[in-house]
Design an enzyme around this catalytic site. Structure first.
Site, PDB file in Angstrom:
ATOM      1  N   TYR A   1     -22.441  -4.152  12.412  1.00  0.00           N
ATOM      2  CA  TYR A   1     -22.166  -4.912  11.180  1.00  0.00           C
ATOM      3  C   TYR A   1     -21.215  -6.060  11.643  1.00  0.00           C
ATOM      4  O   TYR A   1     -20.178  -5.882  12.160  1.00  0.00           O
ATOM      5  CB  TYR A   1     -21.593  -4.101   9.909  1.00  0.00           C
ATOM      6  CG  TYR A   1     -21.249  -5.193   8.731  1.00  0.00           C
ATOM      7  CD1 TYR A   1     -22.293  -5.494   7.930  1.00  0.00           C
ATOM      8  CD2 TYR A   1     -20.000  -5.460   8.282  1.00  0.00           C
ATOM      9  CE1 TYR A   1     -21.835  -6.251   7.129  1.00  0.00           C
ATOM     10  CE2 TYR A   1     -19.630  -5.897   7.321  1.00  0.00           C
ATOM     11  CZ  TYR A   1     -20.769  -6.553   6.670  1.00  0.00           C
ATOM     12  OH  TYR A   1     -20.491  -7.430   5.516  1.00  0.00           O
TER      13      TYR A   1
ATOM     14  N   ASP B   1     -17.661  -8.896  19.117  1.00  0.00           N
ATOM     15  CA  ASP B   1     -16.953  -8.782  17.775  1.00  0.00           C
ATOM     16  C   ASP B   1     -15.977  -7.615  17.587  1.00  0.00           C
ATOM     17  O   ASP B   1     -16.453  -6.511  17.557  1.00  0.00           O
ATOM     18  CB  ASP B   1     -18.072  -8.591  16.843  1.00  0.00           C
ATOM     19  CG  ASP B   1     -17.653  -8.612  15.246  1.00  0.00           C
ATOM     20  OD1 ASP B   1     -16.426  -8.619  15.218  1.00  0.00           O
ATOM     21  OD2 ASP B   1     -18.440  -8.272  14.354  1.00  0.00           O
TER      22      ASP B   1
ATOM     23  N   LYS C   1      -9.056  -8.965  10.271  1.00  0.00           N
ATOM     24  CA  LYS C   1      -8.596  -7.782   9.937  1.00  0.00           C
ATOM     25  C   LYS C   1      -6.969  -7.929  10.362  1.00  0.00           C
ATOM     26  O   LYS C   1      -6.174  -8.603   9.643  1.00  0.00           O
ATOM     27  CB  LYS C   1      -9.277  -6.437  10.337  1.00  0.00           C
ATOM     28  CG  LYS C   1     -10.597  -6.431   9.591  1.00  0.00           C
ATOM     29  CD  LYS C   1     -11.069  -5.020  10.047  1.00  0.00           C
ATOM     30  CE  LYS C   1     -12.636  -4.978   9.504  1.00  0.00           C
ATOM     31  NZ  LYS C   1     -12.690  -4.454   8.289  1.00  0.00           N
TER      32      LYS C   1
HETATM   33  N1  PLP Z   1     -17.230  -7.824  12.045  1.00  0.00           N
HETATM   34  C1  PLP Z   1     -16.928  -6.373  12.197  1.00  0.00           C
HETATM   35  C2  PLP Z   1     -17.085  -5.469  13.081  1.00  0.00           C
HETATM   36  C3  PLP Z   1     -16.580  -5.960  10.753  1.00  0.00           C
HETATM   37  O1  PLP Z   1     -16.164  -4.795  10.904  1.00  0.00           O
HETATM   38  C4  PLP Z   1     -16.667  -6.746   9.697  1.00  0.00           C
HETATM   39  C5  PLP Z   1     -15.977  -6.067   8.396  1.00  0.00           C
HETATM   40  O2  PLP Z   1     -15.749  -4.987   8.294  1.00  0.00           O
HETATM   41  C6  PLP Z   1     -16.825  -7.920   9.724  1.00  0.00           C
HETATM   42  C7  PLP Z   1     -17.382  -8.496  11.077  1.00  0.00           C
HETATM   43  C8  PLP Z   1     -16.664  -8.898   8.534  1.00  0.00           C
HETATM   44  O3  PLP Z   1     -15.493  -9.250   8.240  1.00  0.00           O
HETATM   45  P1  PLP Z   1     -15.017  -9.725   6.780  1.00  0.00           P
HETATM   46  O4  PLP Z   1     -15.500  -8.566   5.875  1.00  0.00           O
HETATM   47  O5  PLP Z   1     -13.753  -9.885   6.722  1.00  0.00           O
HETATM   48  O6  PLP Z   1     -16.099 -10.809   6.535  1.00  0.00           O
END
Ligand code: PLP
Length: 431
Positions: free
Chosen positions: A145, A240, A268
């Site tokens: 994700y 990511d 985060k």
């Molecule tokens: N990338 C990863 C690996 C994530 O776990 C998340 C959210 O949990 C995101 C991107 C998206 O982040 P946000 O919820 O701050 O938009």
């Protein structure tokens, strides 16, 4: 017996106001068939709901709270910052300070841009990759994700690579068609696609440690294949690390596995519980971003002084003491070993994965290497386990497709109580 009377009333009311009663879907507890506790406050490793129940928290706001809730240093810094004004829409010293801190921890990031969410970070990194390469197609991996931008909300048929279908109504088919989705940890499928289409690929984006299908660890050869193929075909490799950043190891999954991406997305933890994220990487890529270059990206609240303050203080807490993340990892190891032992005593087959201060537990007798394995684990058993843990005051993410987070505030006693509770929960699963 857990009493959630006030949360039940609040949830009913919230459902009349917001879709599903929540501002982010998984908070609704749909998969585990119970009412979500509405939270009143949190401190250290614990979180308290509006009925007065206090739980040991392994959600940690889905990852940011590595220093624990309401850390006195973060609270004090925020109070002082708020008194100086909450947003200026102009450059501040705080932005340079957090950029320097992040660069010192992640040396592959030569320049970076602060944004407000992980979604913005991945979406913007992809725009840079597409703008720089002049190519449209991207590769992502099933079960990873990367936020909810259109081109990333795409899954694919299992096994062979397919050109994407939208995962959600509202994602244009034409957008989805540029996203190729492949199984995680499957170097063979990946190599086949790159050998065939590599020169059309703008970017390969991956969670180098995957945390959104439960916690799934990468095979080193898989990450190596991503690096060598993208290099060979002039595609941008984007790690990511929004979730695994600072958790798999202080210097991230890229340091732990010794693979250097072209770009990295963080989120985060760098907001310390306030909305902040970042994307960055090689200077020649980041210098393409507006106003230095032609690729547009902006934000009214980007680099917000409160978010920068919470992020800076959190990063200081975890870096000033070089053993901080090592200690949190050691606590997590004690916990995962205890979970395995209690499951074995109850005769319940589980697969427990850990990466630094993250862990998750699948009800299956197989190792979980990709989204298909994760989806095949027993969701009903997870719901029984989850409900029993909640009853016993242990607050876990309400889905087997999520990851649990340990913080520096969790005590030996928290870990011992959690392992004891898991023994009871596994007995409930076995019965
Ligand atoms: N990338 C990863 C690996 C994530 O776990 C998340 C959210 O949990 C995101 C991107 C998206 O982040 P946000 O919820 O701050 O938009």
């Amino acid at each position: 017996m857990l009493t959630l009377t006030h949360s039940q009333a609040a949830f009913k009311d919230a459902q009349s106001l917001m879709p599903g009663g929540v501002n982010s879907p998984v908070r609704s507890y749909g998969r585990v068939r119970c009412t979500p506790p509405f939270i009143a406050s949190a401190k250290g490793s614990s979180i308290t709901d509006i009925d007065g129940n206090t739980y040991i928290d392994y959600v940690g706001s889905w990852g940011p709270m590595i220093a624990g809730h309401a850390h006195p240093r973060v609270v004090k810094a925020l109070q002082e910052a708020a008194a100086r004004g909450t947003s200026y829409g102009a450059p501040t010293l705080l932005e340079s300070e957090i950029a320097r801190l992040i660069k010192s921890i992640y040396p592959s990031i030569e320049k970076l841009r602060m944004v407000n969410s992980g979604t913005e970070a991945t979406m913007s990194a992809l725009r840079v990759a597409r703008g720089f390469t002049g190519r449209d197609k991207i590769i992502k991996f099933q079960g990873c994700y990367h936020g909810h931008a259109d081109s990333l909300l795409v899954s694919a048929g299992s096994g062979a690579a397919t050109f994407g279908q939208p995962d959600s109504p509202g994602v244009p088919a034409a957008t989805a068609a540029d996203t190729i989705t492949l199984p995680y940890n499957d170097s063979k499928s990946f190599n086949r696609i790159m050998d065939g289409f590599g020169n059309d690929i703008a970017a390969v984006i991956v969670e180098p440690v995957a945390g959104n299908m439960g916690l799934v660890l990468p095979e080193e050869s898989f990450l190596q294949a991503l690096r060598s193929q993208t290099q060979a075909h002039g595609a941008i490799l984007i790690f990511d690390e929004v979730m695994c950043g600072f958790r798999t190891a202080l210097h991230g999954a890229q340091a732990y596995y010794g693979i250097t991406p072209d770009m990295t997305c963080l989120g985060k933890i760098i907001g310390g519980g306030l909305p902040a994220a970042a994307y960055g990487g090689k200077a020649y890529l980041m210098d393409c971003v507006s106003p230095a270059g032609p690729i547009y990206q902006a934000g009214t609240l980007s680099g917000n002084p409160l978010a920068m303050t919470a992020g800076i203080e959190t990063l200081r807490i975890i870096t000033e003491d070089p053993s901080y993340t090592v200690r949190v990892t050691a606590h997590t190891t004690t916990l995962t070993e205890g979970l395995r032992q209690k499951a074995a005593e109850a005769g319940v087959a589980v697969c427990v994965h850990q990466s630094g201060s993250m862990f998750s537990l699948f009800f299956t007798d197989k190792d979980v290497k990709n989204f298909a394995d994760s989806s095949a684990a027993d969701q009903d058993a997870f719901a029984v386990y989850f409900q029993s843990m909640l009853e016993q005051g242990i607050y876990l993410p309400p889905s087997q497709f999520e990851t649990c987070f340990v913080s520096g505030a969790h005590t030996d006693d928290d870990i011992r109580r959690t392992i004891e509770a898991a023994g009871t929960a596994f007995a409930a699963v076995a019965s």
